[in-house]
Design a protein around this motif. Structure first.
Motif, PDB file in Angstrom:
ATOM      1  N   VAL A   1      15.638  31.978 -72.626  1.00 38.66           N
ATOM      2  CA  VAL A   1      15.247  31.525 -73.957  1.00 38.66           C
ATOM      3  C   VAL A   1      13.825  30.985 -73.880  1.00 38.66           C
ATOM      4  CG1 VAL A   1      15.832  30.077 -75.927  1.00 38.66           C
ATOM      5  CG2 VAL A   1      17.643  30.880 -74.395  1.00 38.66           C
ATOM      6  N   LYS A   2      12.945  31.546 -74.688  1.00 36.66           N
ATOM      7  CA  LYS A   2      11.564  31.067 -74.704  1.00 36.66           C
ATOM      8  C   LYS A   2      11.533  29.638 -75.218  1.00 36.66           C
ATOM      9  CE  LYS A   2       6.874  32.436 -75.964  1.00 36.66           C
ATOM     10  NZ  LYS A   2       6.042  33.443 -76.647  1.00 36.66           N
ATOM     11  N   ILE A   3      10.784  28.803 -74.535  1.00 33.70           N
ATOM     12  CA  ILE A   3      10.764  27.386 -74.846  1.00 33.70           C
ATOM     13  C   ILE A   3      10.325  27.149 -76.291  1.00 33.70           C
ATOM     14  CG2 ILE A   3       8.402  26.991 -74.038  1.00 33.70           C
ATOM     15  CD1 ILE A   3       9.543  24.381 -72.713  1.00 33.70           C
ATOM     16  N   TYR A   4      10.986  26.218 -76.944  1.00 37.72           N
ATOM     17  CA  TYR A   4      10.766  25.804 -78.330  1.00 37.72           C
ATOM     18  C   TYR A   4      11.247  26.828 -79.367  1.00 37.72           C
ATOM     19  CZ  TYR A   4       7.778  22.448 -75.920  1.00 37.72           C
ATOM     20  OH  TYR A   4       7.299  21.500 -75.064  1.00 37.72           O
ATOM     21  N   THR A   5      11.921  27.886 -78.914  1.00 37.91           N
ATOM     22  CA  THR A   5      12.509  28.830 -79.864  1.00 37.91           C
ATOM     23  C   THR A   5      14.030  28.666 -79.838  1.00 37.91           C
ATOM     24  OG1 THR A   5      12.780  30.666 -78.286  1.00 37.91           O
ATOM     25  CG2 THR A   5      10.635  30.455 -79.403  1.00 37.91           C
TER      26      THR A   5
ATOM     27  N   LEU B   1      21.903  29.537 -69.282  1.00 38.56           N
ATOM     28  CA  LEU B   1      20.692  29.591 -70.098  1.00 38.56           C
ATOM     29  C   LEU B   1      19.517  28.989 -69.335  1.00 38.56           C
ATOM     30  CD1 LEU B   1      22.818  30.204 -72.284  1.00 38.56           C
ATOM     31  CD2 LEU B   1      21.466  28.804 -73.876  1.00 38.56           C
ATOM     32  N   TYR B   2      18.413  29.726 -69.333  1.00 42.89           N
ATOM     33  CA  TYR B   2      17.190  29.276 -68.675  1.00 42.89           C
ATOM     34  C   TYR B   2      16.047  29.242 -69.685  1.00 42.89           C
ATOM     35  CZ  TYR B   2      19.385  30.308 -64.133  1.00 42.89           C
ATOM     36  OH  TYR B   2      20.210  30.347 -63.035  1.00 42.89           O
ATOM     37  N   ALA B   3      15.335  28.127 -69.727  1.00 41.25           N
ATOM     38  CA  ALA B   3      14.100  28.073 -70.507  1.00 41.25           C
ATOM     39  C   ALA B   3      13.019  28.851 -69.761  1.00 41.25           C
ATOM     40  CB  ALA B   3      13.654  26.625 -70.701  1.00 41.25           C
ATOM     41  N   TYR B   4      12.169  29.526 -70.520  1.00 47.80           N
ATOM     42  CA  TYR B   4      11.034  30.201 -69.877  1.00 47.80           C
ATOM     43  C   TYR B   4       9.805  30.085 -70.759  1.00 47.80           C
ATOM     44  CZ  TYR B   4      10.928  34.361 -72.926  1.00 47.80           C
ATOM     45  OH  TYR B   4      10.781  35.205 -73.998  1.00 47.80           O
ATOM     46  N   ARG B   5       8.659  30.269 -70.131  1.00 48.68           N
ATOM     47  CA  ARG B   5       7.385  30.283 -70.838  1.00 48.68           C
ATOM     48  C   ARG B   5       6.657  31.574 -70.474  1.00 48.68           C
ATOM     49  NH1 ARG B   5       6.026  23.964 -70.440  1.00 48.68           N
ATOM     50  NH2 ARG B   5       4.492  24.389 -72.024  1.00 48.68           N
ATOM     51  N   GLU B   6       5.705  31.932 -71.308  1.00 47.48           N
ATOM     52  CA  GLU B   6       4.805  33.021 -70.944  1.00 47.48           C
ATOM     53  C   GLU B   6       3.840  32.498 -69.884  1.00 47.48           C
ATOM     54  OE1 GLU B   6       5.026  36.083 -71.897  1.00 47.48           O
ATOM     55  OE2 GLU B   6       6.597  35.741 -73.371  1.00 47.48           O
ATOM     56  N   PRO B   7       3.465  33.334 -68.910  1.00 51.06           N
ATOM     57  CA  PRO B   7       2.486  32.869 -67.926  1.00 51.06           C
ATOM     58  C   PRO B   7       1.120  32.656 -68.566  1.00 51.06           C
ATOM     59  CG  PRO B   7       2.914  35.223 -67.663  1.00 51.06           C
ATOM     60  CD  PRO B   7       3.910  34.714 -68.667  1.00 51.06           C
TER      61      PRO B   7
ATOM     62  N   PHE C   1      -0.846  22.764 -82.848  1.00 54.63           N
ATOM     63  CA  PHE C   1       0.372  23.545 -82.995  1.00 54.63           C
ATOM     64  C   PHE C   1       1.574  22.687 -82.598  1.00 54.63           C
ATOM     65  CE2 PHE C   1      -3.132  26.376 -82.028  1.00 54.63           C
ATOM     66  CZ  PHE C   1      -3.031  27.314 -83.043  1.00 54.63           C
ATOM     67  N   SER C   2       2.688  22.914 -83.296  1.00 57.91           N
ATOM     68  CA  SER C   2       3.901  22.151 -83.013  1.00 57.91           C
ATOM     69  C   SER C   2       4.696  22.768 -81.872  1.00 57.91           C
ATOM     70  CB  SER C   2       4.774  22.076 -84.271  1.00 57.91           C
ATOM     71  OG  SER C   2       5.123  23.381 -84.705  1.00 57.91           O
ATOM     72  N   TYR C   3       4.282  23.921 -81.397  1.00 57.53           N
ATOM     73  CA  TYR C   3       4.963  24.600 -80.302  1.00 57.53           C
ATOM     74  C   TYR C   3       4.009  24.753 -79.135  1.00 57.53           C
ATOM     75  CZ  TYR C   3       2.346  28.426 -82.440  1.00 57.53           C
ATOM     76  OH  TYR C   3       1.345  29.194 -82.974  1.00 57.53           O
ATOM     77  N   ASP C   4       4.535  25.218 -78.025  1.00 54.37           N
ATOM     78  CA  ASP C   4       3.681  25.430 -76.867  1.00 54.37           C
ATOM     79  C   ASP C   4       2.711  26.567 -77.159  1.00 54.37           C
ATOM     80  OD1 ASP C   4       3.439  24.406 -74.085  1.00 54.37           O
ATOM     81  OD2 ASP C   4       3.538  26.536 -73.653  1.00 54.37           O
ATOM     82  N   CYS C   5       1.465  26.429 -76.686  1.00 49.88           N
ATOM     83  CA  CYS C   5       0.425  27.334 -77.198  1.00 49.88           C
ATOM     84  C   CYS C   5      -0.048  28.360 -76.184  1.00 49.88           C
ATOM     85  CB  CYS C   5      -0.749  26.534 -77.738  1.00 49.88           C
ATOM     86  SG  CYS C   5      -1.771  25.755 -76.481  1.00 49.88           S
ATOM     87  N   GLU C   6       0.805  28.785 -75.249  1.00 54.93           N
ATOM     88  CA  GLU C   6       0.387  29.845 -74.331  1.00 54.93           C
ATOM     89  C   GLU C   6      -0.018  31.116 -75.069  1.00 54.93           C
ATOM     90  OE1 GLU C   6       3.548  28.418 -73.331  1.00 54.93           O
ATOM     91  OE2 GLU C   6       3.429  28.058 -71.173  1.00 54.93           O
TER      92      GLU C   6
ATOM     93  N   GLY D   1       8.781  38.932 -65.280  1.00 54.17           N
ATOM     94  CA  GLY D   1       7.426  38.583 -65.681  1.00 54.17           C
ATOM     95  C   GLY D   1       7.306  37.217 -66.321  1.00 54.17           C
ATOM     96  N   CYS D   2       8.422  36.506 -66.440  1.00 53.07           N
ATOM     97  CA  CYS D   2       8.436  35.204 -67.117  1.00 53.07           C
ATOM     98  C   CYS D   2       8.216  34.058 -66.126  1.00 53.07           C
ATOM     99  CB  CYS D   2       9.784  34.978 -67.807  1.00 53.07           C
ATOM    100  SG  CYS D   2      10.358  36.336 -68.838  1.00 53.07           S
ATOM    101  N   CYS D   3       7.699  32.974 -66.636  1.00 54.29           N
ATOM    102  CA  CYS D   3       7.697  31.721 -65.891  1.00 54.29           C
ATOM    103  C   CYS D   3       8.982  30.982 -66.275  1.00 54.29           C
ATOM    104  CB  CYS D   3       6.470  30.882 -66.249  1.00 54.29           C
ATOM    105  SG  CYS D   3       4.913  31.568 -65.634  1.00 54.29           S
ATOM    106  N   VAL D   4       9.962  31.054 -65.389  1.00 54.90           N
ATOM    107  CA  VAL D   4      11.294  30.508 -65.669  1.00 54.90           C
ATOM    108  C   VAL D   4      11.385  29.085 -65.127  1.00 54.90           C
ATOM    109  CG1 VAL D   4      13.780  30.849 -65.339  1.00 54.90           C
ATOM    110  CG2 VAL D   4      12.260  32.825 -65.556  1.00 54.90           C
ATOM    111  N   VAL D   5      12.109  28.229 -65.824  1.00 53.12           N
ATOM    112  CA  VAL D   5      12.275  26.848 -65.406  1.00 53.12           C
ATOM    113  C   VAL D   5      12.807  26.799 -63.967  1.00 53.12           C
ATOM    114  CG1 VAL D   5      14.622  26.708 -66.346  1.00 53.12           C
ATOM    115  CG2 VAL D   5      13.260  24.633 -66.113  1.00 53.12           C
ATOM    116  N   CYS D   6      12.274  25.885 -63.166  1.00 49.82           N
ATOM    117  CA  CYS D   6      12.726  25.756 -61.781  1.00 49.82           C
ATOM    118  C   CYS D   6      14.187  25.317 -61.740  1.00 49.82           C
ATOM    119  CB  CYS D   6      11.866  24.726 -61.029  1.00 49.82           C
ATOM    120  SG  CYS D   6      10.149  25.228 -60.785  1.00 49.82           S
TER     121      CYS D   6
END
Length: 318
Positions: free
Chosen positions: A34-38, A124-130, A213-218, A284-289
């Motif tokens: 799950v992309k963080i903040y979504t 469920l894992y949080a992830y971010r775009e690199p 922005f109210s969300y992460d801005c990658e 390809g995701c940056c997944v939560v440790c």
């Protein structure tokens, strides 16, 4: 029935179906990213086979990573049919989600009721775009390797490139050059400057940009650094045209056509990392440790913590 309507109906049906994650039996676990903040997709407290049958008096019990009942929590959307959606997904929401489905079967002849139970597990894992950084290399001819003009040219080039992308809150980092003697086929030795540098979206002021922005801005920073890369590539490609059409005498130091090369380098925010083995569905995701692991800086991997047992996801220190 109109053909366009049929096609649209089928497409929407497939789309809605793809937004659902059905459970497996309790011996298996389904990984969902799950992309963080979504919001997460809907998790269905039922396997696909059971969903095609009549289910009598179903009851659903969802338990979160903390071992508590999720019913009534403000950050969940829990439907009457047992579908669960996590809203505004955060790092600490990562973990194991379990649903227990209880239902009845009734024998037709005797009307005997039997209680049935099934358990489904979702991870469920949080992830971010690199974060993107571009490493760029270009080459220039020069009269000689030892002349002072090479250093002066390099300093001027850095200034031009920095000014070119400054409006994007991007910056040139780690610039360097070396002079080499190059032997080309059917030519003698040529003196060439090998210039390398990186471009990232973290020039002074980028934090203020992201605070809008109210969300992460990658997505915003990556878009800007991609634009910066395009501007720099366009700048060097124009040098060939300028050299051919605007100079009667070729300058001693000039760009070598087709020498532009670019490589994207990914990095992850602290608490996140890449792992194409354990997270091959989101390689390809940056997944939560994971628990027991951490990432203290902008590396690409999560390290194992051997000193203490980390019990939460997304640790930034050991």
């Amino acid at each position: 029935m109109d053909l366009d309507f049929i096609v649209t109906f089928v497409f929407l049906s497939l789309f809605l179906f793809s937004c659902l994650f059905f459970g497996y039996d309790e011996s298996q676990r389904l990984n969902i990213y799950v992309k963080i903040y979504t919001s997460s997709p809907f998790l269905v407290c039922m396997d696909l086979a059971l969903s095609q049958r009549e289910v009598i008096d179903p009851n659903y019990l969802w338990i979160g990573p903390d071992g508590k009942n999720l019913k009534g929590k403000g950050y969940v959307n829990l439907t009457a049919t047992g579908k669960l959606m996590m809203k505004g997904f955060k790092t600490q929401m990562s973990g194991s989600y379990t649903c227990t489905l209880s239902y009845k079967t009734i024998q037709t002849d005797t009307q005997k009721e039997t209680n049935n139970f099934k358990t489904y597990k979702f991870m469920l894992y949080a992830y971010r775009e690199p974060d993107y950084t571009y490493q760029i290399s270009v080459r220039f001819t020069t009269k000689e390797c030892g002349i002072e003009a090479n250093g002066q040219f390099f300093e001027e080039l850095k200034k031009i490139l920095g000014d070119l992308i400054s409006d994007l809150t991007c910056q040139v980092i780690e610039p360097s050059y070396k002079c080499h003697f190059v032997k080309l086929p059917k030519h003698g030795l040529l003196d060439e400057l090998f210039v390398t540098f990186k471009v990232n979206p973290f020039a002074p002021g980028w934090e203020a940009l992201c605070s809008q922005f109210s969300y992460d801005c990658e997505d915003v920073t990556n878009s800007k650094v991609q634009k910066a890369r395009e501007l720099i590539e366009e700048f060097f490609h124009k040098q060939t045209y300028i050299l051919r059409h605007e100079f009667r005498n070729v300058p001693a130091i000039h760009y070598i056509d087709h020498s532009f090369e670019v490589t994207r380098i990914d990095s992850c925010r602290p608490g996140f990392g890449k792992n194409d083995i354990s997270h091959n569905d989101c390689a390809g995701c940056c997944v939560v440790c994971d628990r027991g692991m951490y990432s203290p800086n902008n590396e690409v991997i999560c390290r194992t913590c051997r000193n203490i047992r980390i019990k939460h996801y997304g640790a930034k220190s050991c």
